[in-house]
Design a protein around this motif. Structure first.
Motif, PDB file in Angstrom:
ATOM      1  N   UNK A 147       0.838  -1.206   0.000  1.00  0.00           N
ATOM      2  CA  UNK A 147       0.000   0.000   0.000  1.00  0.00           C
ATOM      3  C   UNK A 147       0.869   1.252   0.000  1.00  0.00           C
ATOM      4  N   UNK A 148       1.889   1.255   0.865  1.00  0.00           N
ATOM      5  CA  UNK A 148       2.751   2.448   0.982  1.00  0.00           C
ATOM      6  C   UNK A 148       3.367   2.798  -0.364  1.00  0.00           C
ATOM      7  N   UNK A 149       3.890   1.790  -1.061  1.00  0.00           N
ATOM      8  CA  UNK A 149       4.514   2.027  -2.371  1.00  0.00           C
ATOM      9  C   UNK A 149       3.503   2.576  -3.370  1.00  0.00           C
ATOM     10  N   UNK A 150       2.342   1.939  -3.418  1.00  0.00           N
ATOM     11  CA  UNK A 150       1.313   2.363  -4.378  1.00  0.00           C
ATOM     12  C   UNK A 150       0.783   3.751  -4.049  1.00  0.00           C
ATOM     13  N   UNK A 151       0.606   4.027  -2.763  1.00  0.00           N
ATOM     14  CA  UNK A 151       0.010   5.307  -2.344  1.00  0.00           C
ATOM     15  C   UNK A 151       0.933   6.461  -2.682  1.00  0.00           C
ATOM     16  N   UNK A 152       2.209   6.374  -2.307  1.00  0.00           N
ATOM     17  CA  UNK A 152       3.118   7.499  -2.539  1.00  0.00           C
ATOM     18  C   UNK A 152       3.491   7.641  -4.010  1.00  0.00           C
ATOM     19  N   UNK A 153       3.322   6.582  -4.761  1.00  0.00           N
ATOM     20  CA  UNK A 153       3.470   6.717  -6.207  1.00  0.00           C
ATOM     21  C   UNK A 153       2.351   7.585  -6.749  1.00  0.00           C
ATOM     22  N   UNK A 154       1.177   7.378  -6.189  1.00  0.00           N
ATOM     23  CA  UNK A 154       0.026   8.178  -6.598  1.00  0.00           C
ATOM     24  C   UNK A 154       0.207   9.637  -6.196  1.00  0.00           C
ATOM     25  N   UNK A 155       0.692   9.885  -4.978  1.00  0.00           N
ATOM     26  CA  UNK A 155       0.938  11.260  -4.498  1.00  0.00           C
ATOM     27  C   UNK A 155       1.951  11.947  -5.405  1.00  0.00           C
ATOM     28  N   UNK A 156       3.001  11.234  -5.778  1.00  0.00           N
ATOM     29  CA  UNK A 156       4.032  11.786  -6.645  1.00  0.00           C
ATOM     30  C   UNK A 156       3.450  12.214  -7.991  1.00  0.00           C
ATOM     31  N   UNK A 157       2.481  11.416  -8.490  1.00  0.00           N
ATOM     32  CA  UNK A 157       1.843  11.770  -9.762  1.00  0.00           C
ATOM     33  C   UNK A 157       1.099  13.094  -9.654  1.00  0.00           C
ATOM     34  N   UNK A 158       0.431  13.339  -8.489  1.00  0.00           N
ATOM     35  CA  UNK A 158      -0.275  14.606  -8.266  1.00  0.00           C
ATOM     36  C   UNK A 158       0.719  15.773  -8.212  1.00  0.00           C
ATOM     37  N   UNK A 159       1.809  15.590  -7.477  1.00  0.00           N
ATOM     38  CA  UNK A 159       2.816  16.655  -7.329  1.00  0.00           C
ATOM     39  C   UNK A 159       3.380  17.021  -8.695  1.00  0.00           C
ATOM     40  N   UNK A 160       3.669  16.018  -9.510  1.00  0.00           N
ATOM     41  CA  UNK A 160       4.198  16.262 -10.854  1.00  0.00           C
ATOM     42  C   UNK A 160       3.218  17.088 -11.676  1.00  0.00           C
ATOM     43  N   UNK A 161       1.923  16.745 -11.527  1.00  0.00           N
ATOM     44  CA  UNK A 161       0.890  17.514 -12.247  1.00  0.00           C
ATOM     45  C   UNK A 161       0.875  18.961 -11.812  1.00  0.00           C
ATOM     46  N   UNK A 162       1.008  19.224 -10.507  1.00  0.00           N
ATOM     47  CA  UNK A 162       1.032  20.605 -10.003  1.00  0.00           C
ATOM     48  C   UNK A 162       2.248  21.355 -10.557  1.00  0.00           C
ATOM     49  N   UNK A 163       3.407  20.727 -10.590  1.00  0.00           N
ATOM     50  CA  UNK A 163       4.654  21.368 -10.999  1.00  0.00           C
ATOM     51  C   UNK A 163       4.609  21.798 -12.463  1.00  0.00           C
ATOM     52  N   UNK A 164       3.864  21.072 -13.276  1.00  0.00           N
ATOM     53  CA  UNK A 164       3.789  21.408 -14.696  1.00  0.00           C
ATOM     54  C   UNK A 164       2.951  22.649 -14.953  1.00  0.00           C
ATOM     55  N   UNK A 165       2.103  23.001 -14.015  1.00  0.00           N
ATOM     56  CA  UNK A 165       1.225  24.164 -14.163  1.00  0.00           C
ATOM     57  C   UNK A 165       1.923  25.379 -13.542  1.00  0.00           C
ATOM     58  N   UNK A 166       2.232  26.419 -14.352  1.00  0.00           N
ATOM     59  CA  UNK A 166       2.978  27.567 -13.859  1.00  0.00           C
ATOM     60  C   UNK A 166       2.251  28.368 -12.810  1.00  0.00           C
TER      61      UNK A 166
END
Length: 596
Positions: free
Chosen positions: A101-120
């Motif tokens: 769960x921990x691996x899957x969950x923080x992979x998902x969180x990382x995907x959200x952070x990446x999405x935020x970073x792409x938006x100026x």
């Protein structure tokens, strides 16, 4: 229709200064601005811009919060989906679930952070707020999964302990026992297994957090021992029912299941009684088989059971009796099939005897399978009869074949004899002198003995009584004429038969009339009688007739045509002559020229 006028040049010259003033009702007329007023107006504009900035910031905060809320919702949805996908992660399968769960969950969180970073438009403050919320949710969920995984591991250890306990319990309950002084001795193996079982229960209690002094631990031990003794009680009932009542009294205090105790208390006594009845029937059945008249002894045993037992004991005894009887029948059936097949295989080869069948097989079938024994006996008897019948029929067939062959040979011989008779008779009638001087010994082998003797007698009469030569010539001429009329002149055999009949009748006339020759009228009567027809068969009213010279030789009176037989019998009666059937057959054969 009216026409709209069109002007090339304006008709009135425009003059702004001359336009009338317009003032809307209720509105002050515009005033001239002073410096103070201009300052106030500028301050108002500044205030308005500040308000617009605050509104914009508020709008941005709302958008960010909405984005954070949506992200939180997505994370919680992810957690729900992960939980559903891993519903079967129980027991051993729960191992590693927290890490997964921990691996899957923080992979998902990382995907959200990446999405935020792409938006100026997304600043680090927003990302930080999202990460804080994600960590808060993640850590709480990880703690739950960690607790669940630990509980499952604990349950696995408890289940493994229970499984081991079941094995130890089964080993103890099924361990051998002995009977000493009317009591069941559990033996060393049971005691060892029981000790191991209690030690295993102690380990389970430790896993579950129970101390040895706790009521929970004591209850676990009591439940395990109760189960062991209940199972052992059941095993003893199945293996040695007679020991069940005594053992129940020994262990009833260890059994906590009151329903079981109530049930087995009566069952133990009942089973012991039924076991006693079962043992008695088996012993008596075995003894009955050893008796000389075993079948009757077994049949009598059923009556003995009805007298000796009642109730459930009787039912059990009869059930055992029926089982033994059925088993005996099946065993006998197997033996019967074996001996029957063996006997039939040998008898089928011999066909007419038991030769080759072992005495043990034959005697067993006689004593125990009389149906098969009698079937084989009847088969042998039938084959013997058929063999004898076949021999008789073969002999009869051979006799008939030989008789037929003799008849064929006789017919051929008679045909030759008749031809020779005709030839010699023609010489006698047409050239009496030649006949009178012939050596008849040259014809002896060509003629039948009776015909040769007749010609020899005629030759002697020709020499002693010359007048008989003329009579013979006349009679021979008359026979030639009659043969032409009858259409038998070309058949030497039929003409010879016809000639013999006339000659025999003429000789009989001369003998009966003191040597006198028949006159013309009497000769005509003799010839007419020689041509007479008789009924030889009749089918559906249609009669088949034959002349005297065509009739067959008779062996018995049944072979004689009925109308001719009547004539012969009437003639014998008229002359008052007593004759046997053999005499009548002889007379008939002479009458039809078949007296050779």
């Amino acid at each position: 229709m009216a026409t709209v006028p069109v002007y090339d040049q304006p008709q009135v010259s425009p003059n702004v200064g001359q336009m009338p003033a317009f003032q809307a009702a209720g509105v002050e007329p515009m005033r001239d601005f002073t410096g103070k007023q201009i300052e106030e107006a500028g301050q108002a504009q500044v205030n308005s811009a500040s308000n617009l900035m605050r509104i914009a910031e508020k709008q941005k905060e709302l958008e960010e919060q909405s984005l954070l809320d949506q992200s939180e919702l997505d994370l919680r949805t992810f957690i729900v989906d992960f939980t559903k996908e891993n519903n079967d992660s129980v027991g051993e399968r729960a191992t590693g679930l927290t890490e997964k769960f921990t691996t899957s969950y923080y992979k998902r969180v990382s995907e959200f952070v990446t999405t935020f970073a792409k938006d100026g438009q997304r600043d680090s403050r927003l990302v930080k707020k999202f990460q804080n919320k994600a960590n808060e949710i993640g850590l709480a969920t990880i703690a739950k999964f960690s607790t669940y995984e630990a509980d499952q591991k604990q349950q696995v250890r408890v289940n493994n302990n229970k499984a081991l306990g079941k094995i130890l319990s089964n080993t103890a309950s099924s361990s051998p026992f002995s009977i000493k002084d009317g009591k069941v001795d559990d033996g060393v193996e049971f005691k060892t297994s029981k000790k191991q079982l209690i030690e295993n229960v102690k380990k389970r209690a430790d896993l579950m957090g129970y101390g040895e002094d706790s009521d929970a631990y004591k209850q676990l031990v009591q439940e395990e021992l109760s189960t062991v003794y209940m199972d052992r009680m059941a095993n003893i009932i199945n293996t040695n029912p007679t020991a069940a009542p005594a053992y129940f009294d020994q262990v009833k205090d260890f059994i906590t299941n009151d329903e079981f105790k109530s049930k087995f208390k009566g069952m133990a006594v009942k089973v012991a009684q039924e076991a006693e009845a079962e043992g008695w029937v088996e012993t008596q059945f075995t003894d009955a088989l050893k008796k000389k008249d075993g079948k009757q002894a077994i049949a009598d045993l059923r009556l003995d059971i009805m007298k000796k037992y009642s109730g459930d004991q009787q039912k059990t005894a009869l059930m055992v009796y029926d089982q033994l009887d059925k088993s005996l029948m099946e065993k006998n059936k197997a033996i019967s099939d074996k001996y029957s097949n063996e006997a039939w295989a040998i008898v089928y080869k011999s066909q007419t005897s038991w030769t080759g069948v072992p005495n043990t097989t034959k005697e067993w079938l006689r004593e125990n399978d009389n149906v098969t024994y009698r079937s084989i006996e009847q088969y042998i008897e039938t084959n013997i009869r058929e063999e004898k019948q076949n021999i008789r029929e073969a002999r009869q067939e051979n006799r008939a074949r030989r008789a037929e062959q003799r008849q064929i040979e006789k017919d051929r011989r008679e045909e030759k004899e008749n031809i020779a008779f005709g030839e010699l008779n023609a010489i006698m009638g047409n050239n009496p002198k030649e006949f009178m001087n012939m050596d008849l010994n040259n014809w002896r082998t060509k003629l039948s003995e009776s015909d040769w003797k007749w010609f020899a007698k005629q030759q002697t009469e020709f020499k002693l009584k010359p007048e008989t030569q003329k009579q013979s010539t006349t009679l021979n001429s008359r026979i030639d004429v009659e043969s032409e009329i009858l259409g038998i002149s070309k058949s030497k055999s039929k003409k010879a038969r016809f000639t013999k009949i006339i000659n025999n009748d003429v000789d009989a006339f001369i003998m009966n009339n003191n040597g006198r020759q028949p006159d013309a009228k009497q000769l005509n009567a003799i010839i007419s009688d020689a041509k007479k027809e008789y009924t030889t068969s009749e089918i559906i009213g249609i009669k088949s007739k034959s002349r005297r010279f065509e009739l067959e030789k008779a062996k018995t009176v049944k072979d004689i045509p009925a109308d001719l037989l009547t004539e012969i019998k009437q003639d014998l009666a008229n002359r008052k002559i007593q004759a046997t059937d053999a005499d009548i057959v002889n007379i008939y054969n002479i009458h039809v020229g078949q007296n050779d």
